[in-house]
Design an enzyme around this catalytic site. Structure first.
Site, PDB file in Angstrom:
ATOM      1  N   GLY A  19       9.253  18.097  12.926  1.00 50.91           N
ATOM      2  CA  GLY A  19       8.415  17.255  12.350  1.00 50.91           C
ATOM      3  C   GLY A  19       8.244  15.855  13.266  1.00 50.91           C
ATOM      4  O   GLY A  19       9.265  15.283  14.151  1.00 50.91           O
ATOM      5  N   GLY A  21       6.272  13.004  12.903  1.00 51.51           N
ATOM      6  CA  GLY A  21       5.878  11.947  12.144  1.00 51.51           C
ATOM      7  C   GLY A  21       6.659  10.472  12.582  1.00 51.51           C
ATOM      8  O   GLY A  21       7.381  10.816  13.617  1.00 51.51           O
ATOM      9  N   GLY A  22       6.676   9.639  11.850  1.00 56.96           N
ATOM     10  CA  GLY A  22       7.373   8.280  12.281  1.00 56.96           C
ATOM     11  C   GLY A  22       8.911   8.565  12.622  1.00 56.96           C
ATOM     12  O   GLY A  22       9.411   7.978  13.523  1.00 56.96           O
ATOM     13  N   PHE A 124       3.470  -7.890  -1.249  1.00 54.90           N
ATOM     14  CA  PHE A 124       3.535  -6.379  -1.771  1.00 54.90           C
ATOM     15  C   PHE A 124       4.303  -6.305  -2.973  1.00 54.90           C
ATOM     16  O   PHE A 124       5.134  -7.135  -3.226  1.00 54.90           O
ATOM     17  CB  PHE A 124       4.113  -5.419  -0.639  1.00 54.90           C
ATOM     18  CG  PHE A 124       3.205  -4.677  -0.263  1.00 54.90           C
ATOM     19  CD1 PHE A 124       1.990  -4.811   0.674  1.00 54.90           C
ATOM     20  CD2 PHE A 124       3.467  -3.181  -0.569  1.00 54.90           C
ATOM     21  CE1 PHE A 124       1.154  -3.704   0.987  1.00 54.90           C
ATOM     22  CE2 PHE A 124       2.584  -2.078   0.138  1.00 54.90           C
ATOM     23  CZ  PHE A 124       1.560  -2.566   0.704  1.00 54.90           C
ATOM     24  N   GLN A 245       7.008   9.129  -7.005  1.00 48.81           N
ATOM     25  CA  GLN A 245       6.351   8.211  -7.244  1.00 48.81           C
ATOM     26  C   GLN A 245       4.714   8.340  -7.371  1.00 48.81           C
ATOM     27  O   GLN A 245       4.079   9.032  -6.727  1.00 48.81           O
ATOM     28  CB  GLN A 245       6.392   7.121  -5.880  1.00 48.81           C
ATOM     29  CG  GLN A 245       5.754   5.917  -6.103  1.00 48.81           C
ATOM     30  CD  GLN A 245       6.148   4.778  -5.234  1.00 48.81           C
ATOM     31  OE1 GLN A 245       5.496   4.971  -4.173  1.00 48.81           O
ATOM     32  NE2 GLN A 245       7.130   4.172  -5.552  1.00 48.81           N
ATOM     33  N   HIS A 247       1.433   6.506  -7.070  1.00 49.75           N
ATOM     34  CA  HIS A 247       0.752   5.258  -6.583  1.00 49.75           C
ATOM     35  C   HIS A 247      -0.141   4.934  -7.519  1.00 49.75           C
ATOM     36  O   HIS A 247      -1.005   5.832  -8.025  1.00 49.75           O
ATOM     37  CB  HIS A 247       0.306   5.699  -5.199  1.00 49.75           C
ATOM     38  CG  HIS A 247      -0.060   4.404  -4.394  1.00 49.75           C
ATOM     39  ND1 HIS A 247      -0.999   3.387  -4.994  1.00 49.75           N
ATOM     40  CD2 HIS A 247       0.677   3.760  -3.342  1.00 49.75           C
ATOM     41  CE1 HIS A 247      -1.083   2.465  -3.922  1.00 49.75           C
ATOM     42  NE2 HIS A 247      -0.228   2.744  -3.107  1.00 49.75           N
ATOM     43  N   LEU A 257      -5.953   7.621  -1.016  1.00 51.66           N
ATOM     44  CA  LEU A 257      -4.976   6.403  -1.281  1.00 51.66           C
ATOM     45  C   LEU A 257      -5.573   4.984  -0.993  1.00 51.66           C
ATOM     46  O   LEU A 257      -6.313   5.007  -0.081  1.00 51.66           O
ATOM     47  CB  LEU A 257      -3.755   6.318  -0.609  1.00 51.66           C
ATOM     48  CG  LEU A 257      -2.635   5.195  -0.331  1.00 51.66           C
ATOM     49  CD1 LEU A 257      -2.297   4.953  -1.847  1.00 51.66           C
ATOM     50  CD2 LEU A 257      -1.883   5.355   0.512  1.00 51.66           C
ATOM     51  N   GLU A 260      -1.513  -0.301  -1.595  1.00 53.96           N
ATOM     52  CA  GLU A 260      -1.249  -1.609  -2.213  1.00 53.96           C
ATOM     53  C   GLU A 260      -1.432  -2.941  -1.494  1.00 53.96           C
ATOM     54  O   GLU A 260      -1.387  -3.966  -2.342  1.00 53.96           O
ATOM     55  CB  GLU A 260       0.373  -1.335  -2.442  1.00 53.96           C
ATOM     56  CG  GLU A 260       1.072  -2.421  -3.454  1.00 53.96           C
ATOM     57  CD  GLU A 260       2.473  -2.188  -3.670  1.00 53.96           C
ATOM     58  OE1 GLU A 260       3.437  -2.965  -3.686  1.00 53.96           O
ATOM     59  OE2 GLU A 260       2.516  -0.648  -4.079  1.00 53.96           O
ATOM     60  N   ARG A 291       5.565   0.081  -8.182  1.00 53.63           N
ATOM     61  CA  ARG A 291       4.469   0.980  -8.649  1.00 53.63           C
ATOM     62  C   ARG A 291       4.862   1.739 -10.007  1.00 53.63           C
ATOM     63  O   ARG A 291       4.019   2.247 -10.450  1.00 53.63           O
ATOM     64  CB  ARG A 291       4.623   1.975  -7.306  1.00 53.63           C
ATOM     65  CG  ARG A 291       4.094   1.311  -6.110  1.00 53.63           C
ATOM     66  CD  ARG A 291       4.087   2.093  -4.673  1.00 53.63           C
ATOM     67  NE  ARG A 291       3.420   1.160  -3.808  1.00 53.63           N
ATOM     68  CZ  ARG A 291       3.498   1.905  -2.543  1.00 53.63           C
ATOM     69  NH1 ARG A 291       4.070   3.166  -2.165  1.00 53.63           N
ATOM     70  NH2 ARG A 291       2.940   1.317  -1.440  1.00 53.63           N
ATOM     71  N   HIS A 358       2.337  10.433  -4.639  1.00 51.69           N
ATOM     72  CA  HIS A 358       2.125   9.814  -3.672  1.00 51.69           C
ATOM     73  C   HIS A 358       3.588  10.077  -2.912  1.00 51.69           C
ATOM     74  O   HIS A 358       3.434  10.370  -1.582  1.00 51.69           O
ATOM     75  CB  HIS A 358       2.000   8.373  -3.811  1.00 51.69           C
ATOM     76  CG  HIS A 358       2.014   7.419  -2.551  1.00 51.69           C
ATOM     77  ND1 HIS A 358       1.197   7.611  -1.537  1.00 51.69           N
ATOM     78  CD2 HIS A 358       2.722   6.412  -2.041  1.00 51.69           C
ATOM     79  CE1 HIS A 358       1.158   6.746  -0.707  1.00 51.69           C
ATOM     80  NE2 HIS A 358       2.167   6.091  -0.999  1.00 51.69           N
ATOM     81  N   ARG A 403      10.574   3.617  -5.047  1.00 53.24           N
ATOM     82  CA  ARG A 403      10.291   3.070  -3.891  1.00 53.24           C
ATOM     83  C   ARG A 403       9.493   2.180  -3.859  1.00 53.24           C
ATOM     84  O   ARG A 403       8.631   2.049  -4.596  1.00 53.24           O
ATOM     85  CB  ARG A 403       9.909   4.005  -2.805  1.00 53.24           C
ATOM     86  CG  ARG A 403       9.786   3.413  -1.521  1.00 53.24           C
ATOM     87  CD  ARG A 403       9.363   4.491  -0.568  1.00 53.24           C
ATOM     88  NE  ARG A 403       7.858   4.931  -0.692  1.00 53.24           N
ATOM     89  CZ  ARG A 403       6.686   4.366  -0.494  1.00 53.24           C
ATOM     90  NH1 ARG A 403       6.796   2.731   0.132  1.00 53.24           N
ATOM     91  NH2 ARG A 403       5.632   4.850  -0.568  1.00 53.24           N
TER      92      ARG A 403
END
Length: 602
Positions: A19, A21-22, A124, A245, A247, A257, A260, A291, A358, A403
């Site tokens: 992976g 991603g971040g 947020f 979750q 969203h 999406l 938020e 959320r 989400h 979350r």
């Protein structure tokens, strides 16, 4: 020629990361900078990983825009988790947050700026000052493209550090030896169709979520829970998979999406009467409640006949009062999404929204170093040597049952960095690779051979769509015990169809049908874990709201249906016989006092 372990190409690395991603790239950066030989596998080009879709911000108590400190962030995260988050991990994340954000800034991440040059922060949902008294500005943002900015920044730093990327490769299975240690992975090179053995002293799973088990999802098509499937097939449990979750603001009919950050900048949810209905449900935080809470309020408005549109099946998000200048500066992507997916000019009219799946709060159980842990006799968190997991596919349990927005990007970099540091130490002590077991590739070859030898059977996407249909119907925003029980029966029936998937196209080069068929075997593991875990949890907590167990808010023993006496524990799902085990939530932080459970009000 029949494939076997000796005929497959083999490569050796210090670390294999699945992976890009971040979390995967934050870990790989730490490892490459330390001089380790790292391979990062990705089904797509790294900057197309799903982190790129994160919009609103990354949470950190910098205090640039309003009074804030990590203690408030710590409290908000525990309360947001509905007391299912582990308080040691939450403290670790919140204390590390400012450090990792400033680190991203020094890497070159283009955060928005205040007039004095400090990082811009927006409010947020669920983020407060002084332990819930008032909203706080904690989301460090790069317009509404924060994940995009982060991912490109981390990719550039990894290129500089000479990380090895294996682009358009799909990891298939973990390789475990007789002692249960993980010694590498098998992987499919999509360009050739060849199966490879990648040996590693350490394997790190960073495969993201499994949001594609639902029909209406904000997740990319690549989010098929590959790391979860690999872990489940290797005998590793999946933790807290009942908690998903929704969203609040997915574009109605499209699922795309809307961050938020819209509400952080001042957008308002309205019903068919034009009423700002969140004032009734959350008098203090209003549209910036967590959320799970906002999603249920929206669903309630629709069920009670105050939905908008010809079918009264959505509410609207109104940003018109923000002004075109603010929207184009702070929310440019949202403006484009309105045009492209709802045919709406958000500077002039509200946009239709509905709660949309989400994020998964559950995943592969880990500790704060990213090490995968599993019950072993009297040891509830025995370490699986050689295996780490970070990001959405993992469950260090900082998110618990729900979350908070901005904690996902924070989770990626805090624990990606922590895992990287821990792996460096591990590799310094372990100079040699462990030998491969004799049956290293048997499971993978059996799966691929079954597809290649099939002459008739099920179409992979028909089975995948049936998984999504069952999950959407039986594991949505509001659940009932009867519906969940029915969902368990249905998903186990669908599971019986997975081995019957057939492949019409037997070609090797970029055979996407083969990839999709292999992905279904991961989807079904995530879906079973979700449905069976949900049906067994006889309470309401966070995103798991079961109408049968809702109780009045003034019931001190069961606040809003949450049963702390019996259910303050994590669910562990084992795939082999679809059984469940449980382990207690860790209510002891590392250095500060515990936050005791109480009723969540906003």
């Amino acid at each position: 020629m029949a494939l076997n372990a000796s005929s497959l190409p083999r490569r050796k690395f210090d670390v294999v990361i699945v992976g890009a991603g971040g979390s995967g790239m934050r870990a790989s950066l730490q490892l490459s900078r330390a001089g380790l030989n790292v391979a990062v596998l990705s089904k797509v080009f790294p900057t197309r990983s799903h982190t790129v879709a994160a919009q609103g911000g990354i949470g950190a108590s910098l205090g640039n825009m309003s009074e804030d400190n990590w203690h408030y962030h710590f409290y908000d995260t525990i309360k947001g988790s509905d007391w299912l988050g582990d308080q040691d991990a939450i403290e670790f994340m919140c204390r590390e947050a400012p450090k990792v954000v400033y680190e991203l800034e020094h890497f070159g991440m283009p955060f928005d700026r205040n007039p004095d040059g400090t990082i811009y922060q927006r409010p947020f949902g669920g983020h407060t000052a002084n332990y819930g008294e008032k909203p706080v500005q904690r989301a460090c943002a790069a317009a509404d493209r924060t994940g995009h900015a982060m991912l490109h920044t981390l990719y550039q730093q990894n290129v500089k550090a000479r990380t090895n990327f294996f682009v358009e490769w799909m990891a298939l299975d973990l390789i475990r030896d007789a002692e249960g240690d993980v010694v590498g992975v098998t992987a499919l090179e999509m360009e050739t169709g060849d199966i490879h053995i990648l040996e590693a002293k350490t394997t790190l799973l960073a495969t993201g979520g499994a949001g594609r088990i639902f029909a209406a999802s904000t997740n990319a098509f690549i989010n098929t829970g590959d790391g979860l499937g690999m872990a489940a097939r290797a005998g590793i449990p999946l933790q807290d998979m009942e908690f998903w979750q929704f969203h609040p603001t997915g574009v109605a009919g499209a699922g795309v999406l809307l961050t938020e950050g819209c509400r952080g900048e001042g957008a308002i949810l309205r019903n068919s009467d034009g009423e700002r209905f969140m004032e009734r449900y959350a008098p203090t935080l209003k549209d910036l409640a967590p959320r799970d809470f906002v999603s249920r309020c929206m669903d309630q408005e629709i069920k009670q006949g105050r939905g908008c549109g010809p079918n009264k099946d959505y509410v609207v998000l109104d940003m018109t009062h923000l002004g075109a200048d603010t929207i184009m500066k702070r929310l440019p992507s949202v403006f484009e999404i309105g045009h492209n997916f709802a045919n709406v000019d958000i500077t002039k009219e509200p946009i239709p929204v509905v709660p949309t799946i989400h994020y998964q709060m559950g995943g592969i159980p880990t500790n704060i170093h990213g090490q995968v842990v599993t019950p072993n006799g009297q040891i509830p968190n025995a370490i699986v040597n050689g295996l780490y997991a970070v990001g959405e596919c993992s469950c260090v349990s900082v998110h618990g049952a729900n979350r908070l927005g901005t904690n996902s990007l924070l989770d990626l970099v805090v624990f990606g960095r922590a895992a990287g540091n821990h792996i460096v130490e591990f590799n310094n002590k372990n100079k040699n690779h462990k030998p491969l077991p004799a049956d290293a590739v048997d499971r993978t070859l059996e799966r691929v051979a079954r597809l290649d030898s099939s002459t008739s059977g099920e179409y992979a996407q028909d089975v995948a769509n049936e998984i999504r249909s069952v999950m959407q119907q039986h594991a949505a925003v509001f659940r009932t015990q009867a519906s969940m029980n029915e969902g368990v029966t249905k998903i186990l029936e669908v599971a019986k169809r997975v081995p019957n998937i057939a492949l019409k196209d037997k070609s090797k080069v970029f055979n996407t049908a083969r990839v999709e068929a292999l992905e279904v075997e991961n989807l079904i593991e995530a879906a079973k874990a979700t449905m069976i875990s949900a049906a067994a949890r006889t309470e309401c907590r966070g995103a798991h709201t079961v109408e049968d167990y809702e109780r009045p808010a003034d019931d001190p023993q069961f606040p809003l249906g949450r049963n702390d006496a019996e259910w303050m524990k994590h669910t562990l799902f084992f795939s082999e016989d679809n059984r469940l085990e449980y382990k207690p939530v860790n209510l002891k932080p590392l250095t500060v006092e515990s936050v005791p459970p109480k009723v969540r009000t906003f």
